[in-house]
Structures are given as structure tokens and as C-alpha cells.
Scaffold this motif. Structure first.
Motif, PDB file in Angstrom:
ATOM      1  N   GLU A  44       0.827  -1.212   0.000  1.00  0.00           N
ATOM      2  CA  GLU A  44       0.000   0.000   0.000  1.00  0.00           C
ATOM      3  C   GLU A  44       0.858   1.257   0.000  1.00  0.00           C
ATOM      4  O   GLU A  44       0.532   2.245  -0.659  1.00  0.00           O
ATOM      5  N   LEU A  45       1.954   1.215   0.727  1.00  0.00           N
ATOM      6  CA  LEU A  45       2.856   2.358   0.763  1.00  0.00           C
ATOM      7  C   LEU A  45       3.493   2.584  -0.605  1.00  0.00           C
ATOM      8  O   LEU A  45       3.614   3.727  -1.055  1.00  0.00           O
ATOM      9  N   ASP A  47       2.160   1.884  -3.464  1.00  0.00           N
ATOM     10  CA  ASP A  47       1.112   2.491  -4.288  1.00  0.00           C
ATOM     11  C   ASP A  47       0.939   3.969  -3.956  1.00  0.00           C
ATOM     12  O   ASP A  47       0.808   4.809  -4.841  1.00  0.00           O
ATOM     13  N   LEU A  48       0.956   4.292  -2.665  1.00  0.00           N
ATOM     14  CA  LEU A  48       0.802   5.675  -2.216  1.00  0.00           C
ATOM     15  C   LEU A  48       1.956   6.558  -2.699  1.00  0.00           C
ATOM     16  O   LEU A  48       1.753   7.690  -3.127  1.00  0.00           O
TER      17      LEU A  48
END
Length: 184
Positions: A44-45, A47-48
Motif C-alpha cells: 500500500e505504501l 502504491d501511495l
């Protein structure tokens, strides 16, 4: 003079069970991989942070940080460099702590003294000022040769030493501008 954008990233949630179940003491805990949640946090990081167009990725040598960096680097098509000076805080410079309780006791004393040794009294734990000094040196080595944003995968105490932020969660990050000339 060039100021480099740095994103200080705390590794995902570590899984200490493989270490604890074997009874490995002290620095062996630094070989703990990520939990399933920790791997998801790293994904997720990535992607962020994909939109920042990072050009460089450097990691602490500890497994939980390297595991996070491998996931993030793969997703962002960045190779992973390693710098020993981005390692976690040492609760005992001898590396002989035996349990999580020993680390918690050292952390409690560290917090009681706001991260610095009392005047004239050396303690076994690493003071925040030394963490800051070594982390700045590590970042300076890795920002000197790049023009774009840098991702640095490291630990909560390193992030605290550099930014003052005390509560960076697993998989969290802090934006930081770094001037290699002055180290801040």
C-alpha cells in the motif's frame, strides 16, 4: 546548492514469532521478517508513494526494513541500496539483551531521559543524538548522487531522531527535505 526530497518510511509490521519461538537473544531479533499485514502495508505504501517519482531507494540492513524495501522497490522498479547507518536504535550496545522485556526496559529508560544520557552518566542504550548523527551521515551518502526524491526505509526511532515525530506507525512515512551540506 541542491536540497533533496526524502521520504522516511517506517518498515511494515514485523513478525517476531520465528525469532521468539527459537529463543534467539539480542540482535537476532533484527532478522524478523514482516507479518502478512506488514507485507500489505509495504504494498500500500508503494502504491501511495508511486506518484512522487522516487529515483533512489535505500534501506536499513535489518530484515523487516529490507523486506519492506524489496516489496516497495519491486512495485516502483527501483533497486535497493543498503546503509548500515539507517539501522534501528540499539537498546544495548553489547547486543546481549535476552528478551523483549529487556528492550522494553531500555526503551522506558530512554523515554524517561528523553532519549539522551543523563549528564555524566553513560547508559548501555544508544542516545538519540547518536542515532541522528549516523542517520544524517547515511542519508548524505545516498542523496549526493541523485536529483530526484529518495525513499529511505528505516525505523521509528531513526525517523524520530531526524524529524522529531514520535509516533510513525508501521508502514507510515514522513516527508523530509535534506540538505547534504548541513545534514538537515
Amino acid at each position: 546548492m541542491s536540497v533533496t526530497q526524502i521520504y522516511l518510511v517506517r518498515h511494515g509490521e514485523p513478525d517476531y514469532e520465528p525469532v521468539d519461538s527459537r529463543g534467539w537473544p539480542g540482535m537476532a531479533a533484527d532478522s524478523a521478517p514482516l507479518t502478512a499485514l506488514g507485507m500489505k502495508q509495504a504494498e500500500e505504501l508503494a502504491d501511495l508513494l508511486g506518484g512522487i517519482r522516487a529515483t533512489y531507494l535505500v534501506s536499513s540492513p535489518f530484515t523487516r526494513a529490507l523486506h519492506s524495501a524489496a516489496i516497495i522497490g519491486h512495485r516502483l522498479a527501483l533497486g535497493v541500496k543498503v546503509d548500515y547507518d539507517l539501522r534501528d536504535w540499539l537498546p544495548d550496545h553489547t547486543g546481549l539483551w535476552r528478551s523483549a522485556a529487556d528492550v522494553r526496559a531500555a526503551q522506558a529508560e530512554f523515554e524517561a531521559y528523553d532519549g539522551e544520557w543523563p549528564d555524566g552518566i553513560q547508559r548501555p542504550w544508544e542516545p538519540l543524538s547518536r542515532v541522528r548523527e549516523r542517520a544524517r551521515g547515511g542519508l548524505a551518502r545516498h542523496t549526493a548522487g541523485t536529483d530526484g526524491p529518495v525513499l529511505a526505509i528505516t525505523h521509528a526511532t531513526v525517523i524520530r531522531a531526524l524529524t522529531g515525530e514520535r509516533d510513525t506507525p508501521h508502514g507510515g512515512h514522513e516527508y523530509h527535505r535534506f540538505d547534504p551540506e548541513i545534514g538537515a
